[in-house]
Design a protein around this motif. Structure first.
Motif, short mmCIF file in Angstrom:
data_model
loop_
_atom_site.label_atom_id
_atom_site.label_comp_id
_atom_site.label_asym_id
_atom_site.label_seq_id
_atom_site.Cartn_x
_atom_site.Cartn_y
_atom_site.Cartn_z
N TYR A 127 -18.02 26.25 23.04
CA TYR A 127 -18.62 26.52 24.33
C TYR A 127 -18.69 28.00 24.70
N CYS A 128 -18.00 28.85 23.93
CA CYS A 128 -17.96 30.27 24.27
C CYS A 128 -18.15 31.13 23.03
N GLN A 129 -18.59 32.35 23.28
CA GLN A 129 -18.61 33.37 22.24
C GLN A 129 -17.27 34.10 22.34
N VAL A 130 -16.40 33.81 21.40
CA VAL A 130 -15.03 34.31 21.45
C VAL A 130 -14.97 35.68 20.78
N VAL A 146 -8.87 35.53 34.02
CA VAL A 146 -9.07 36.75 33.24
C VAL A 146 -10.43 36.71 32.56
N ASP A 147 -11.22 37.76 32.75
CA ASP A 147 -12.51 37.91 32.06
C ASP A 147 -12.26 38.63 30.74
N LEU A 148 -12.58 37.96 29.64
CA LEU A 148 -12.43 38.51 28.29
C LEU A 148 -13.79 38.69 27.62
N SER A 149 -14.85 38.82 28.40
CA SER A 149 -16.20 38.87 27.83
C SER A 149 -16.56 40.23 27.24
N VAL A 150 -15.79 41.29 27.56
CA VAL A 150 -16.05 42.62 27.01
C VAL A 150 -15.03 42.89 25.91
N PRO A 151 -15.49 43.12 24.68
CA PRO A 151 -14.54 43.35 23.58
C PRO A 151 -13.58 44.51 23.87
N GLY A 152 -12.28 44.26 23.60
CA GLY A 152 -11.26 45.28 23.75
C GLY A 152 -10.77 45.49 25.18
N LYS A 153 -11.36 44.78 26.14
CA LYS A 153 -10.98 44.96 27.55
C LYS A 153 -10.74 43.61 28.22
N PHE A 154 -10.11 43.68 29.38
CA PHE A 154 -9.95 42.48 30.20
C PHE A 154 -10.06 42.89 31.66
N THR A 155 -10.50 41.94 32.47
CA THR A 155 -10.57 42.13 33.91
C THR A 155 -9.86 40.96 34.57
N ILE A 156 -8.92 41.25 35.45
CA ILE A 156 -8.26 40.20 36.21
C ILE A 156 -9.16 39.88 37.39
N GLY A 160 -1.83 26.79 29.73
CA GLY A 160 -0.94 27.49 30.63
C GLY A 160 -1.65 27.76 31.94
N PRO A 161 -1.00 28.49 32.83
CA PRO A 161 -1.59 28.74 34.15
C PRO A 161 -2.59 29.88 34.12
N VAL A 162 -3.49 29.85 33.12
CA VAL A 162 -4.48 30.90 32.93
C VAL A 162 -5.85 30.27 32.73
N THR A 163 -6.86 30.85 33.36
CA THR A 163 -8.26 30.47 33.15
C THR A 163 -8.95 31.68 32.55
N LEU A 164 -9.63 31.49 31.42
CA LEU A 164 -10.31 32.58 30.74
C LEU A 164 -11.80 32.52 30.99
N VAL A 165 -12.39 33.69 31.14
CA VAL A 165 -13.84 33.80 31.32
C VAL A 165 -14.39 34.52 30.10
N MET A 166 -15.36 33.88 29.43
CA MET A 166 -15.97 34.46 28.24
C MET A 166 -17.47 34.20 28.27
N GLN A 167 -18.18 34.90 27.41
CA GLN A 167 -19.62 34.68 27.27
C GLN A 167 -19.84 33.23 26.84
N ARG A 168 -20.74 32.54 27.50
CA ARG A 168 -20.98 31.13 27.20
C ARG A 168 -21.90 30.98 26.01
#
Length: 183
Positions: free
Chosen positions: A32-35, A145-155, A48-56
């Protein structure tokens, strides 16, 4: 699409606010995502108590989060309860994980807290309370957490696992916080 509309109406939630998708296992994320992060990172945070946001990917219903600013992304969670994983695993239509509670009382650590909504739901699963219902932390919700940008994260939302999540992302995997991240 009709079910998504029902969830938004039932929650009293604006369609401009995204909904997360609950998957049965970490391996399903790749469908479902581009990891763009190591598999080990996913396994360290999920379930766990984490929701990840990635490119769909193209596998998701086009109406899921079509009206929000993150419309190119997918927010996902992995089922934490053993009762839920087999129900979700292998399904084309995944469970929407957005807490069923109305926006004014979100999140609900106990299924009794949304008893007034039961007549409007197709299925209610009591997997037990989420965290210590007497602790204010149980109402913080997951850390998003947004993990859609390689090497970075945004809370996007600090939630209840901010410190542990940022430690894993920064110290173990060397990701950098994006500007505007609250980490």
């Amino acid at each position: 699409s009709a079910a998504l509309g029902c969830v938004y109406r039932l929650k009293g939630r604006s369609e401009a606010k995204p909904l997360a998708v609950c998957l049965g296992r970490v391996a399903d994320v790749y469908r479902y995502c581009q990891v763009r992060v190591p598999k080990e990172l996913l396994e360290d945070l999920l379930p766990g108590p984490v929701t990840l946001v990635m490119q769909r990917s193209g596998e998701l219903n086009k109406d899921l989060n079509g009206g929000c600013r993150l419309d190119a992304n997918c927010a996902l969670d992995i089922a934490k309860h053993k009762e839920l994983s087999p129900l979700i695993r292998g399904r084309c239509l995944n469970l929407n994980v957005s807490h069923v509670c109305r926006m004014t009382i979100w999140p609900c650590p106990s299924f009794q807290e949304f008893q007034d909504l039961w007549p409007h739901l197709s299925l209610v699963i009591d997997g037990g309370p989420i965290g210590d219902s007497h602790s204010p932390e149980c109402r913080l919700g997951s850390t998003v957490v947004d993990l859609s940008v390689p090497g970075k994260f945004t809370i996007i939302r600090p939630g209840c696992a901010l410190e542990n999540t940022t430690t894993i992302l920064q110290q173990k995997y060397g990701l950098l916080p994006s500007q505007g991240s609250c980490s």
